[in-house]
Design a protein around this motif. Sequence first.
Motif, mmCIF file in Angstrom:
data_model
loop_
_atom_site.group_PDB
_atom_site.id
_atom_site.type_symbol
_atom_site.label_atom_id
_atom_site.label_comp_id
_atom_site.label_asym_id
_atom_site.label_seq_id
_atom_site.Cartn_x
_atom_site.Cartn_y
_atom_site.Cartn_z
ATOM 1 N N THR A 123 -4.541 17.225 6.467
ATOM 2 C CA THR A 123 -4.332 15.793 6.255
ATOM 3 C C THR A 123 -5.691 15.126 6.060
ATOM 4 O OG1 THR A 123 -2.374 15.820 7.657
ATOM 5 C CG2 THR A 123 -3.390 13.680 7.256
ATOM 6 N N VAL A 124 -5.811 14.365 4.988
ATOM 7 C CA VAL A 124 -7.017 13.584 4.724
ATOM 8 C C VAL A 124 -6.740 12.166 5.205
ATOM 9 C CG1 VAL A 124 -8.544 12.657 2.938
ATOM 10 C CG2 VAL A 124 -7.656 15.001 2.747
ATOM 11 N N THR A 125 -7.612 11.642 6.059
ATOM 12 C CA THR A 125 -7.441 10.300 6.607
ATOM 13 C C THR A 125 -8.556 9.391 6.110
ATOM 14 O OG1 THR A 125 -6.393 11.191 8.587
ATOM 15 C CG2 THR A 125 -7.269 8.947 8.740
ATOM 16 N N MET A 126 -8.181 8.190 5.692
ATOM 17 C CA MET A 126 -9.124 7.166 5.273
ATOM 18 C C MET A 126 -8.854 5.920 6.100
ATOM 19 S SD MET A 126 -8.757 7.330 1.168
ATOM 20 C CE MET A 126 -9.166 8.781 0.228
ATOM 21 N N VAL A 127 -9.909 5.255 6.566
ATOM 22 C CA VAL A 127 -9.756 4.027 7.336
ATOM 23 C C VAL A 127 -10.577 2.931 6.657
ATOM 24 C CG1 VAL A 127 -10.034 2.908 9.583
ATOM 25 C CG2 VAL A 127 -9.431 5.347 9.465
ATOM 26 N N PHE A 128 -9.957 1.768 6.499
ATOM 27 C CA PHE A 128 -10.590 0.619 5.845
ATOM 28 C C PHE A 128 -10.446 -0.618 6.718
ATOM 29 C CE2 PHE A 128 -9.064 3.449 2.553
ATOM 30 C CZ PHE A 128 -10.148 3.568 1.711
ATOM 31 N N ARG A 129 -11.496 -1.415 6.782
ATOM 32 C CA ARG A 129 -11.453 -2.714 7.462
ATOM 33 C C ARG A 129 -11.196 -3.784 6.412
ATOM 34 N NH1 ARG A 129 -16.556 -3.099 8.969
ATOM 35 N NH2 ARG A 129 -17.031 -4.307 7.115
ATOM 36 N N ILE A 187 0.835 -1.188 0.000
ATOM 37 C CA ILE A 187 0.000 0.000 0.000
ATOM 38 C C ILE A 187 0.878 1.250 0.000
ATOM 39 C CG2 ILE A 187 -1.685 1.308 1.344
ATOM 40 C CD1 ILE A 187 -2.791 -1.452 2.234
ATOM 41 N N ARG A 188 1.942 1.227 0.825
ATOM 42 C CA ARG A 188 2.848 2.383 0.878
ATOM 43 C C ARG A 188 3.634 2.534 -0.420
ATOM 44 N NH1 ARG A 188 4.237 -0.184 5.424
ATOM 45 N NH2 ARG A 188 2.981 0.359 7.214
ATOM 46 N N ALA A 189 3.762 1.461 -1.179
ATOM 47 C CA ALA A 189 4.550 1.502 -2.408
ATOM 48 C C ALA A 189 3.774 2.017 -3.617
ATOM 49 C CB ALA A 189 5.102 0.106 -2.718
ATOM 50 N N TRP A 190 2.438 2.035 -3.532
ATOM 51 C CA TRP A 190 1.683 2.482 -4.706
ATOM 52 C C TRP A 190 0.519 3.426 -4.396
ATOM 53 C CZ3 TRP A 190 -3.520 1.449 -5.332
ATOM 54 C CH2 TRP A 190 -4.064 0.452 -4.521
ATOM 55 N N LEU A 192 -4.906 5.246 6.070
ATOM 56 C CA LEU A 192 -4.125 5.925 5.054
ATOM 57 C C LEU A 192 -4.275 7.419 5.242
ATOM 58 C CD1 LEU A 192 -4.939 3.072 3.970
ATOM 59 C CD2 LEU A 192 -4.748 4.015 1.700
ATOM 60 N N ARG A 193 -3.168 8.151 5.139
ATOM 61 C CA ARG A 193 -3.182 9.599 5.303
ATOM 62 C C ARG A 193 -2.530 10.262 4.091
ATOM 63 N NH1 ARG A 193 -2.640 7.102 10.074
ATOM 64 N NH2 ARG A 193 -0.439 6.696 9.695
ATOM 65 N N PHE A 194 -3.183 11.336 3.622
ATOM 66 C CA PHE A 194 -2.704 12.087 2.469
ATOM 67 C C PHE A 194 -2.659 13.563 2.825
ATOM 68 C CE2 PHE A 194 -5.067 8.417 1.038
ATOM 69 C CZ PHE A 194 -4.234 7.855 0.091
ATOM 70 N N GLN A 195 -1.616 14.256 2.398
ATOM 71 C CA GLN A 195 -1.531 15.701 2.592
ATOM 72 C C GLN A 195 -2.222 16.395 1.431
ATOM 73 O OE1 GLN A 195 -0.546 15.829 6.097
ATOM 74 N NE2 GLN A 195 -0.470 17.825 5.131
ATOM 75 N N ASP A 215 2.009 7.422 3.696
ATOM 76 C CA ASP A 215 1.763 7.467 5.137
ATOM 77 C C ASP A 215 0.593 6.541 5.454
ATOM 78 O OD1 ASP A 215 1.455 8.054 7.809
ATOM 79 O OD2 ASP A 215 1.000 10.187 7.497
ATOM 80 N N ALA A 216 0.896 5.313 5.844
ATOM 81 C CA ALA A 216 -0.155 4.326 6.081
ATOM 82 C C ALA A 216 0.238 3.383 7.211
ATOM 83 C CB ALA A 216 -0.411 3.517 4.811
ATOM 84 N N ASP A 217 -0.736 3.066 8.023
ATOM 85 C CA ASP A 217 -0.612 1.994 9.011
ATOM 86 C C ASP A 217 -1.481 0.870 8.476
ATOM 87 O OD1 ASP A 217 0.906 3.613 10.800
ATOM 88 O OD2 ASP A 217 -0.955 4.553 11.464
ATOM 89 N N THR A 218 -0.891 -0.294 8.265
ATOM 90 C CA THR A 218 -1.632 -1.361 7.603
ATOM 91 C C THR A 218 -1.796 -2.580 8.487
ATOM 92 O OG1 THR A 218 0.402 -2.173 6.583
ATOM 93 C CG2 THR A 218 -0.917 -0.629 5.303
#
Length: 114
Positions: free
Chosen positions: A29-35, A1-4, A21-24, A8-11
């Motif tokens: 900062t935009v944060t997205m959370v996925f299960r 995920i961090r490669a593509w 996942l966090r994006f500037q 900035d991601a905790d997986t």
Amino acid sequence: IRAWWAKDADTGASVGDLHTLRFQKGDRTVTMVFRIDALDEERVAWTCTENGNPAWTGSTLVWALSPEGSGTRVTFQHAGFAMGGPPYDMTVQGWVPFINSLKQYCESGSGQPM
């Protein structure tokens, strides 16, 4: 995920775990959370549990993997949100650089995460 996708991601690593996942975007900062709902040789599936774009919350991302020749076909689907209108159009356009990055990563080992 961090490669593509997101630098900035905790997986997570197992079904039920979360990816954050966090994006500037400028000064925010935009944060997205996925299960993680499925994770095996044929299918990876996530449900969005948190996103600044409410159209994404509850939507699903699915990557289906199947053998093809000497490689693997990857079929991607983002489903579960209303089609049409600005949130839909923004989502469709937003995926273009990430899908291109995933393709580049699969073919060369190097993507263009944001």
